[in-house]
Scaffold this active site. Structure first.
Site, PDB file in Angstrom:
ATOM      1  N   TRP A   9       0.833  -0.939   0.277  1.00  0.00           N
ATOM      2  CA  TRP A   9       0.369   0.169  -0.082  1.00  0.00           C
ATOM      3  C   TRP A   9       1.062   1.339  -0.045  1.00  0.00           C
ATOM      4  O   TRP A   9       0.460   1.922   0.127  1.00  0.00           O
ATOM      5  CB  TRP A   9      -1.230  -0.465   0.539  1.00  0.00           C
ATOM      6  N   ARG A  29      11.530   0.037   5.767  1.00  0.00           N
ATOM      7  CA  ARG A  29      12.659  -0.840   6.682  1.00  0.00           C
ATOM      8  C   ARG A  29      14.095  -0.918   6.147  1.00  0.00           C
ATOM      9  O   ARG A  29      15.123  -1.286   7.241  1.00  0.00           O
ATOM     10  CB  ARG A  29      11.672  -1.739   7.739  1.00  0.00           C
ATOM     11  N   LYS A 103      -5.508   0.893   8.115  1.00  0.00           N
ATOM     12  CA  LYS A 103      -6.565   0.988   8.341  1.00  0.00           C
ATOM     13  C   LYS A 103      -7.012  -0.191   9.681  1.00  0.00           C
ATOM     14  O   LYS A 103      -7.151  -1.180   9.057  1.00  0.00           O
ATOM     15  CB  LYS A 103      -7.332   0.942   7.217  1.00  0.00           C
ATOM     16  N   GLY A 133     -10.543   4.235   1.451  1.00  0.00           N
ATOM     17  CA  GLY A 133     -11.654   3.985   0.475  1.00  0.00           C
ATOM     18  C   GLY A 133     -11.133   2.816  -0.625  1.00  0.00           C
ATOM     19  O   GLY A 133     -10.592   2.113  -0.403  1.00  0.00           O
ATOM     20  N   ALA A 137      -3.475  -2.116  -2.945  1.00  0.00           N
ATOM     21  CA  ALA A 137      -2.926  -1.957  -3.739  1.00  0.00           C
ATOM     22  C   ALA A 137      -2.706  -1.960  -4.864  1.00  0.00           C
ATOM     23  O   ALA A 137      -1.615  -1.840  -5.904  1.00  0.00           O
ATOM     24  CB  ALA A 137      -1.888  -2.308  -2.804  1.00  0.00           C
ATOM     25  N   LYS A 188     -14.792  -2.515   8.217  1.00  0.00           N
ATOM     26  CA  LYS A 188     -14.778  -3.241   6.714  1.00  0.00           C
ATOM     27  C   LYS A 188     -13.653  -4.376   6.742  1.00  0.00           C
ATOM     28  O   LYS A 188     -13.922  -5.124   6.046  1.00  0.00           O
ATOM     29  CB  LYS A 188     -15.095  -2.695   5.151  1.00  0.00           C
ATOM     30  N   THR A 245     -12.889  -5.111  -0.858  1.00  0.00           N
ATOM     31  CA  THR A 245     -12.835  -5.303   0.097  1.00  0.00           C
ATOM     32  C   THR A 245     -12.315  -7.148   0.382  1.00  0.00           C
ATOM     33  O   THR A 245     -12.265  -8.155   0.610  1.00  0.00           O
ATOM     34  CB  THR A 245     -12.455  -5.498   1.527  1.00  0.00           C
ATOM     35  N   ARG A 252      -5.746  -8.727   1.527  1.00  0.00           N
ATOM     36  CA  ARG A 252      -5.643  -9.638   2.916  1.00  0.00           C
ATOM     37  C   ARG A 252      -6.218 -10.411   4.067  1.00  0.00           C
ATOM     38  O   ARG A 252      -6.221 -11.270   4.349  1.00  0.00           O
ATOM     39  CB  ARG A 252      -4.342  -8.613   3.354  1.00  0.00           C
ATOM     40  N   GLU A 278      -4.385  -6.485   8.980  1.00  0.00           N
ATOM     41  CA  GLU A 278      -5.122  -6.059   9.846  1.00  0.00           C
ATOM     42  C   GLU A 278      -6.076  -6.070  10.762  1.00  0.00           C
ATOM     43  O   GLU A 278      -6.667  -5.734  11.983  1.00  0.00           O
ATOM     44  CB  GLU A 278      -5.060  -3.541   9.825  1.00  0.00           C
TER      45      GLU A 278
END
Length: 364
Positions: A9, A29, A103, A133, A137, A188, A245, A252, A278
């Site tokens: 993302w 990272r 999110k 929204g 990705a 969501k 989603t 995911r 998430e």
């Protein structure tokens, strides 16, 4: 522009900004990820087959990434946000907008990402924005047309970010309902996990459509109870994101749910996932917030039970877990739900709204 986070993302949004005309510096990272982006203009681990604009540079040095930044976009896993903010705080350029692309809910505090940003960076909320929204990705990186909404209590901040995050395939709208926009993006994910579970079990489209529809009701009830505006949940950050989603194998959270539905234990699902889902981390804090406001969320409750191993995936039917007394389809419709516990639920929600009742949503 600076994007902190080089997952799928963060990389896709960096491309959105670059294709909108901005010079973008990404912070990764892992030095090898930064090197690949810098030298080959690709991020093969997270966006295989996508060529990145030459206007994107990358570094593993936070100091270098933040130097001269005009806007800061954060795209790190929600549970690592606080530690990343502490690291970058001494280097943050003054007065620039800070934008959350995340999110999730922080498990240790039950705070939204914008609240964590305001607390750790000690920023006025007018400098903070969130973007949300129907934004898978890989599809965005492939330049498939879509839209998002940028929200801030400051319409000026939201508009400045939206201008930067608009190009020929990506359109950003604005509103001032940060609570509704942010919770829409979080909630969501939880419904998408439920859809993945029933998909993994082998249930069909009727089951999934019922859960999506009832899930939107739960999302709206929750957001409104916390001060969000109901219209926000029927927009890009709510319904739009929910549809994308729940129906896509690129999600995911949908993938994590599908693995659970196929019989994998939670620790096995986490081990198989290449990136953070998430929704898995947000279930417990969302339920804690819901219970504190008296909001009933049977879908999220059953997802929690599946994650805990106390409910078999094939037994999930959250849209059926209501009292025997028929109730109105809309949970706040007293005209259709005038008897028994249905009325008690409606009254509980009505008296639990408080505050500004969700006022503050801006125009698109």
């Amino acid at each position: 522009m600076t994007v902190v986070g080089a997952g799928s993302w963060g990389t896709a949004f960096a491309k959105v900004l670059a294709d909108g005309g901005s010079e973008v510096t990404m912070w990764a990272r892992r030095p090898e990820i930064a090197r690949e982006i810098r030298e080959t203009h690709r991020n093969t681990q997270y966006l295989r087959g996508v060529n990145l604009p030459r206007a994107i540079m990358a570094t593993s040095s936070l100091h270098d990434a933040l130097r001269g930044a005009e806007q800061l976009y954060l795209a790190v896993p929600s549970q690592t946000l606080r530690e990343n903010l502490r690291a970058l705080k001494p280097m943050l350029p003054g007065e620039i907008p800070v934008v959350s692309l995340m999110k999730g809910i922080e498990k240790s505090s039950n705070r939204r990402m914008s609240e964590v940003i305001a607390e750790v960076l000690e920023l006025d909320e007018e400098r903070i924005a969130v973007a949300s929204g129907p934004n898978l990705a890989l599809e965005i990186a492939k330049e498939q047309p879509t839209a998002a909404v940028v929200s801030s209590v400051s319409l000026e901040t939201a508009q400045a970010v939206a201008i930067a995050a608009t190009n020929r395939y990506f359109r950003s709208f604005v509103n001032t309902d940060v609570v509704g926009t942010e919770f829409g993006g979080v909630l969501k994910n939880l419904i998408a996990v439920a859809i993945g579970i029933v998909d993994g079990v082998g249930y069909g489209e009727n089951t999934k459509a019922s859960i999506i529809t009832r899930g939107l009701v739960e999302m709206t009830d929750f957001a409104v109870a916390h001060g969000g505006h109901p219209d926000t949940l029927s927009g890009l950050a709510g319904l739009g994101d929910l549809i994308a989603t729940c129906q896509s194998p690129l999600s995911r959270n949908n993938t994590a749910g599908r693995l659970l539905g196929q019989g994998y234990a939670l620790h096995e699902v986490v081990r198989q996932m290449n990136q953070t889902a998430e929704g898995l981390a947000s279930v417990a804090p969302i339920l804690a917030l819901a219970r504190a406001r008296g909001v009933e969320m049977p879908i999220v409750e059953q997802v929690h039970q599946v994650l805990a191993g106390t409910l078999k995936p094939q037994d999930i039917a959250p849209h059926l877990t209501t009292d025997d007394t028929p109730t109105g389809e809309r949970t706040t419709d007293d005209g259709q739900a005038r008897t028994g516990s249905a009325l008690r639920r409606a009254l509980k929600r009505a008296f639990g709204l408080g505050g500004d009742g969700g006022r503050g949503a801006g125009g698109a």
